[in-house]
Design a protein around this motif. Sequence first.
Motif, PDB file in Angstrom:
ATOM      1  N   ILE A 250       0.839  -1.205   0.000  1.00 50.95           N
ATOM      2  CA  ILE A 250       0.000   0.000   0.000  1.00 50.95           C
ATOM      3  C   ILE A 250       0.872   1.251   0.000  1.00 50.95           C
ATOM      4  CG2 ILE A 250      -1.695   1.289   1.349  1.00 50.95           C
ATOM      5  CD1 ILE A 250      -2.937  -1.397   2.104  1.00 50.95           C
ATOM      6  N   ARG A 251       2.011   1.196   0.723  1.00 52.81           N
ATOM      7  CA  ARG A 251       2.944   2.332   0.710  1.00 52.81           C
ATOM      8  C   ARG A 251       3.516   2.563  -0.682  1.00 52.81           C
ATOM      9  NH1 ARG A 251       4.023   4.578   5.737  1.00 52.81           N
ATOM     10  NH2 ARG A 251       1.953   5.411   5.552  1.00 52.81           N
ATOM     11  N   LEU A 252       3.958   1.447  -1.318  1.00 50.54           N
ATOM     12  CA  LEU A 252       4.732   1.586  -2.541  1.00 50.54           C
ATOM     13  C   LEU A 252       3.882   1.863  -3.774  1.00 50.54           C
ATOM     14  CD1 LEU A 252       7.436  -1.207  -2.214  1.00 50.54           C
ATOM     15  CD2 LEU A 252       7.643   1.232  -1.791  1.00 50.54           C
TER      16      LEU A 252
ATOM     17  N   TYR B  85      -7.637   1.673   1.301  1.00 46.48           N
ATOM     18  CA  TYR B  85      -6.371   0.996   1.550  1.00 46.48           C
ATOM     19  C   TYR B  85      -5.595   1.633   2.684  1.00 46.48           C
ATOM     20  CZ  TYR B  85      -7.453  -1.887  -2.330  1.00 46.48           C
ATOM     21  OH  TYR B  85      -8.080  -2.801  -3.122  1.00 46.48           O
ATOM     22  N   SER B  86      -5.819   2.913   2.934  1.00 47.72           N
ATOM     23  CA  SER B  86      -5.106   3.474   4.087  1.00 47.72           C
ATOM     24  C   SER B  86      -5.689   2.907   5.388  1.00 47.72           C
ATOM     25  CB  SER B  86      -5.083   4.994   4.023  1.00 47.72           C
ATOM     26  OG  SER B  86      -6.018   5.554   4.859  1.00 47.72           O
ATOM     27  N   PHE B  87      -7.009   2.657   5.404  1.00 48.22           N
ATOM     28  CA  PHE B  87      -7.590   1.989   6.576  1.00 48.22           C
ATOM     29  C   PHE B  87      -7.079   0.555   6.687  1.00 48.22           C
ATOM     30  CE2 PHE B  87     -11.419   4.891   5.852  1.00 48.22           C
ATOM     31  CZ  PHE B  87     -10.923   5.833   6.732  1.00 48.22           C
ATOM     32  N   LEU B  88      -6.996  -0.107   5.538  1.00 48.51           N
ATOM     33  CA  LEU B  88      -6.523  -1.493   5.560  1.00 48.51           C
ATOM     34  C   LEU B  88      -5.104  -1.559   6.092  1.00 48.51           C
ATOM     35  CD1 LEU B  88      -7.130  -4.399   4.845  1.00 48.51           C
ATOM     36  CD2 LEU B  88      -6.232  -3.972   2.581  1.00 48.51           C
ATOM     37  N   SER B  89      -4.286  -0.574   5.686  1.00 53.13           N
ATOM     38  CA  SER B  89      -2.917  -0.553   6.150  1.00 53.13           C
ATOM     39  C   SER B  89      -2.868  -0.322   7.668  1.00 53.13           C
ATOM     40  CB  SER B  89      -2.206   0.523   5.354  1.00 53.13           C
ATOM     41  OG  SER B  89      -1.110   1.009   5.990  1.00 53.13           O
ATOM     42  N   ASN B  90      -3.759   0.538   8.144  1.00 46.43           N
ATOM     43  CA  ASN B  90      -3.864   0.724   9.600  1.00 46.43           C
ATOM     44  C   ASN B  90      -4.282  -0.561  10.297  1.00 46.43           C
ATOM     45  OD1 ASN B  90      -3.756   3.672  10.813  1.00 46.43           O
ATOM     46  ND2 ASN B  90      -4.474   3.856   8.723  1.00 46.43           N
ATOM     47  N   LEU B  91      -5.220  -1.277   9.681  1.00 45.51           N
ATOM     48  CA  LEU B  91      -5.697  -2.526  10.281  1.00 45.51           C
ATOM     49  C   LEU B  91      -4.564  -3.551  10.343  1.00 45.51           C
ATOM     50  CD1 LEU B  91      -8.281  -4.063  11.269  1.00 45.51           C
ATOM     51  CD2 LEU B  91      -8.419  -5.006   8.980  1.00 45.51           C
ATOM     52  N   SER B  92      -3.770  -3.596   9.278  1.00 47.29           N
ATOM     53  CA  SER B  92      -2.661  -4.545   9.257  1.00 47.29           C
ATOM     54  C   SER B  92      -1.653  -4.214  10.349  1.00 47.29           C
ATOM     55  CB  SER B  92      -1.958  -4.504   7.908  1.00 47.29           C
ATOM     56  OG  SER B  92      -2.773  -5.085   6.943  1.00 47.29           O
ATOM     57  N   PHE B  93      -1.377  -2.918  10.495  1.00 39.42           N
ATOM     58  CA  PHE B  93      -0.445  -2.501  11.538  1.00 39.42           C
ATOM     59  C   PHE B  93      -0.987  -2.927  12.909  1.00 39.42           C
ATOM     60  CE2 PHE B  93       0.539   0.786  14.715  1.00 39.42           C
ATOM     61  CZ  PHE B  93       1.903   0.597  14.791  1.00 39.42           C
ATOM     62  N   SER B  94      -2.280  -2.674  13.121  1.00 34.47           N
ATOM     63  CA  SER B  94      -2.879  -3.012  14.400  1.00 34.47           C
ATOM     64  C   SER B  94      -2.875  -4.529  14.632  1.00 34.47           C
ATOM     65  CB  SER B  94      -4.296  -2.441  14.420  1.00 34.47           C
ATOM     66  OG  SER B  94      -5.029  -2.953  15.462  1.00 34.47           O
TER      67      SER B  94
ATOM     68  N   LEU C 275     -11.272  13.656   6.846  1.00 33.16           N
ATOM     69  CA  LEU C 275     -12.179  12.757   7.552  1.00 33.16           C
ATOM     70  C   LEU C 275     -11.476  11.438   7.878  1.00 33.16           C
ATOM     71  CD1 LEU C 275     -15.022  12.198   8.637  1.00 33.16           C
ATOM     72  CD2 LEU C 275     -15.522  11.090   6.467  1.00 33.16           C
ATOM     73  N   CYS C 276     -10.714  10.917   6.906  1.00 35.90           N
ATOM     74  CA  CYS C 276     -10.013   9.647   7.147  1.00 35.90           C
ATOM     75  C   CYS C 276      -9.093   9.770   8.348  1.00 35.90           C
ATOM     76  CB  CYS C 276      -9.163   9.262   5.952  1.00 35.90           C
ATOM     77  SG  CYS C 276     -10.128   8.861   4.533  1.00 35.90           S
ATOM     78  N   LEU C 277      -8.304  10.859   8.316  1.00 38.43           N
ATOM     79  CA  LEU C 277      -7.361  11.044   9.410  1.00 38.43           C
ATOM     80  C   LEU C 277      -8.107  11.206  10.736  1.00 38.43           C
ATOM     81  CD1 LEU C 277      -4.357  11.123   9.667  1.00 38.43           C
ATOM     82  CD2 LEU C 277      -4.429  13.605   9.583  1.00 38.43           C
ATOM     83  N   SER C 278      -9.227  11.965  10.710  1.00 35.36           N
ATOM     84  CA  SER C 278      -9.986  12.161  11.954  1.00 35.36           C
ATOM     85  C   SER C 278     -10.520  10.835  12.476  1.00 35.36           C
ATOM     86  CB  SER C 278     -11.161  13.095  11.750  1.00 35.36           C
ATOM     87  OG  SER C 278     -10.840  14.131  10.908  1.00 35.36           O
ATOM     88  N   LEU C 279     -11.014   9.984  11.572  1.00 31.42           N
ATOM     89  CA  LEU C 279     -11.560   8.700  12.019  1.00 31.42           C
ATOM     90  C   LEU C 279     -10.472   7.849  12.672  1.00 31.42           C
ATOM     91  CD1 LEU C 279     -13.949   7.784   9.062  1.00 31.42           C
ATOM     92  CD2 LEU C 279     -14.578   8.424  11.381  1.00 31.42           C
ATOM     93  N   VAL C 280      -9.286   7.850  12.045  1.00 31.66           N
ATOM     94  CA  VAL C 280      -8.190   7.051  12.608  1.00 31.66           C
ATOM     95  C   VAL C 280      -7.759   7.616  13.965  1.00 31.66           C
ATOM     96  CG1 VAL C 280      -5.792   6.343  12.274  1.00 31.66           C
ATOM     97  CG2 VAL C 280      -7.397   6.214  10.392  1.00 31.66           C
ATOM     98  N   VAL C 281      -7.634   8.955  14.031  1.00 33.09           N
ATOM     99  CA  VAL C 281      -7.214   9.570  15.293  1.00 33.09           C
ATOM    100  C   VAL C 281      -8.257   9.324  16.383  1.00 33.09           C
ATOM    101  CG1 VAL C 281      -6.758  11.778  16.439  1.00 33.09           C
ATOM    102  CG2 VAL C 281      -5.766  11.307  14.218  1.00 33.09           C
TER     103      VAL C 281
END
Length: 314
Positions: free
Chosen positions: A49-51, A60-69, A140-146
């Motif tokens: 997702i980064r590359l 995919y940014s949420f998915l990447s967060n989920l993978s990290f978690s 919004l994406c960033l706010s949801l993650v934060v």
Amino acid sequence: MTGRNQTVISEFLLLGLPIESEQQDMFYALFLAMYLTTVLGNLLIIILIRLDSYLHTPMYSFLSNLSFSDICFSSVTIPKLLQNMQSQDLSISYAGCLTQMYFFLFFANLDSFLLVTMAYDRYVAICFPLHYSTIMSTKLCLSLVVLSWVLTTFHAMLHTLLMARLCFCADNVIPHFFCDVSALLKLSCSDTRVNELVIFFIGGIIVIIPFLLIILSYARIVFSVLKFPSGGGICKAFSTCGSHLSVVSLLYGTVIGLYFCPSANNSPVKEIAMAVMYTVVTPMLNPFIYSLRNRDMKGALGRVFCRNKILFSL
Ligand SMILES: *[C@@H]1O[C@H](CO)[C@@H](O)[C@H](O)[C@H]1NC(C)=O
């Protein structure tokens, strides 16, 4: 509590998995393999997702967060379990135990909030395709993650502080493979009513509301797909939502069964098997279910590897 032998406990013993000693090696290998699959599978997703610039979308940014978690979540319990199995040393310090509990709650919750965010994201994408990019802005994406991080910090902190109030007297044997909240409550010799109430109400809110939101999102997706049926669309929506829902129900089903249903008739073996389900199996399955059967991810895998092959050959 006067008259009771109140030695202050400085460490706990984690009994680990309820297995015979001759099965120890097999389970060690099994859990090691599952842990490595979890870490490598999720790491692959984060890197892809980064590359790959095609994957720079909210989903995919949420998915990447989920993978990290998920990587962190499984790293909270499995390495300690493997170490205990290897060394036959079952001890964990008091501070270590509370720390493990904190991070366990933290990443379990983060996972659940991220699953809600992802369900909401799919809901907007399928039901309001024309407004998707305006609704799901970067902000919004960033706010949801934060927001997920903040809520889960407070929730994990609340349970950990409440646990730190309790006294532990003579019994320090935890019949589990990690420092689980309910296993610790059973050991305590103080009054645990407040803890139980908080688990029931706050924990209930934190578990049930995300679960309902997820179900609601997918239900509305299904309705909107059924309203405008197009052969391929239905199949695609059902296969995507079906696989997402299977992970969600595995996770929430075991958590709700363990923490919110009367546990008197639950045998310890059954409880541990259910705990293995959501601590070991769901983080391992998430990357496969959410991405590796997905065309964009496979495309990205191809693109990233081809580009690197060209780079290496130059
Ligand atoms: C998590 O999501 C946020 C918001 O979309 C994004 O900026 C961030 O890079 C993501 N983090 C990871 C580790 O992917």
